[in-house]
Design an enzyme around this catalytic site. Structure first.
Site, PDB file in Angstrom:
ATOM      1  N   CYS A 130      -1.651   1.198   2.755  1.00 24.93           N
ATOM      2  CA  CYS A 130      -0.656   1.035   3.547  1.00 24.93           C
ATOM      3  C   CYS A 130      -1.589   0.977   5.009  1.00 24.93           C
ATOM      4  O   CYS A 130      -2.115   2.083   5.408  1.00 24.93           O
ATOM      5  CB  CYS A 130       0.104   2.144   3.585  1.00 24.93           C
ATOM      6  SG  CYS A 130       1.266   2.111   5.110  1.00 24.93           S
ATOM      7  N   CYS A 133      -0.463   3.585   7.401  1.00 25.90           N
ATOM      8  CA  CYS A 133      -0.796   5.074   7.135  1.00 25.90           C
ATOM      9  C   CYS A 133      -2.086   5.243   7.445  1.00 25.90           C
ATOM     10  O   CYS A 133      -2.485   6.537   8.004  1.00 25.90           O
ATOM     11  CB  CYS A 133      -0.364   4.969   5.588  1.00 25.90           C
ATOM     12  SG  CYS A 133       1.399   4.734   5.339  1.00 25.90           S
ATOM     13  N   ASP A 134      -3.055   4.401   7.001  1.00 25.82           N
ATOM     14  CA  ASP A 134      -4.277   4.717   6.863  1.00 25.82           C
ATOM     15  C   ASP A 134      -5.193   3.982   7.674  1.00 25.82           C
ATOM     16  O   ASP A 134      -6.461   4.066   7.821  1.00 25.82           O
ATOM     17  CB  ASP A 134      -4.927   4.774   5.422  1.00 25.82           C
ATOM     18  CG  ASP A 134      -3.918   5.563   4.374  1.00 25.82           C
ATOM     19  OD1 ASP A 134      -3.657   6.502   4.974  1.00 25.82           O
ATOM     20  OD2 ASP A 134      -4.158   5.200   3.181  1.00 25.82           O
TER      21      ASP A 134
END
Length: 300
Positions: A130, A133-134
């Protein structure tokens, strides 16, 4: 004993809980990870009716709050199997057993893995799924994106705004995502694409250092700070395979009625065989499955 037990708390599961409670049925929602499902990975949602813009976490929180206000029970616990004794289902979890008159499977889908050496050891330590997310962890660094569909293209575009360079590796001779996304990606000066290449191995010490790919010209090792694998999702229907038919991809082979081959067992959301997987189609499934469960209970 509950009237409706729901496995999964994404938009489908929480909508099912809402409709079940409004029909005055007792409802228990079991979730193994975090409430909200895949939408919690989305920082900005702009195609959900009623909101010009909303974050996935905010929408998930509002859905959960609404369901709990209606009186539904929710619990973090992983369902490992279901059984049946007469007209009652027994739902086995890691922490106990529940009895239910009906069950709605709304487990969604998880990220697919490549299944190559080194992969599992570097997940969360160099391998991500993701970019939202990261991606920030790789600001100014060099990354590789594996995949060629819409998800992979979107990940690569997002990462190109953060990273020094992005290399997209696709195992087919062409991208399979939307042409507009392909065009947008190819305009990025810091993006390189390698088509017809297969990932063979991930290498590194304590952290990921490189990914090995194979092309027509032979093997090539790409040094990288991180890899984002975006090759699709896999439904999590394994524990329920004996109770409902699955298609070749492992999705529940149910139509828009959300019914399965087992009376009293219903399926909703991304774990179901369907042409479009969006938040709106998941919530529609949740409503349909819950109303079908209520109708089943009332007729019993």
């Amino acid at each position: 004993m509950v009237d409706i037990l729901i496995v999964g708390s994404g938009p489908a599961g929480l909508t099912a809980a809402l409709y079940g409670r409004r029909a005055n049925k007792s409802v228990l929602v079991l979730e193994k990870n975090g409430f909200g499902g895949q939408i919690t990975f989305s920082p900005k949602i702009e195609n959900y009716p009623g909101f010009n813009q909303v974050s996935g976490n905010e929408l998930a929180d509002q859905l959960l709050e609404q369901v709990m206000a209606q009186g539904a029970e929710v619990d973090l616990d992983e369902v490992t199997a279901i059984g049946r004794e007469g007209d009652l289902f027994t739902v086995v979890t890691e922490n106990g057993v529940h009895e239910a008159k009906t069950v709605i499977i709304a487990t969604g889908a998880k990220h697919r893995l490549l299944g190559v050496p080194g992969e599992t050891g570097f997940v969360g330590n160099g391998i991500s799924f993701c970019a939202v997310c990261d991606g920030a962890f790789y600001t100014g660094k060099e990354v590789v994106v594996v995949g060629g569909g819409n998800s992979a293209l979107q990940e690569a575009i997002l990462l190109s705004d953060l990273c020094k360079s992005v290399t997209v590796v696709q195992n087919l001779p062409r991208f399979t995502g939307e042409q507009k996304l392909v065009e947008q990606l190819l305009k990025k000066e810091n993006v390189k694409t390698i088509l017809g290449a297969t990932v063979k191995e991930f290498r590194g010490g304590d952290e990921l250092e490189s990914v090995v790919i194979e092309t027509e010209a032979g093997e090539q090792e790409l040094a990288t700070d991180g890899v984002f694998v975006a090759i699709g999702l896999a439904p999590e229907n394994g524990p329920f395979a004996d109770w409902m038919d699955l298609d070749g991809g492992g999705y529940a082979a149910s139509d828009e009625s959300c019914k399965t081959k087992t009376e009293g067992l219903f399926v909703a959301g991304d774990c179901r065989q369907k042409g479009v997987r969006q938040i709106t189609t998941a919530t529609a499934d949740g409503a349909t499955a819950a109303l079908a469960a209520c109708n089943y209970l009332d007729n019993k």
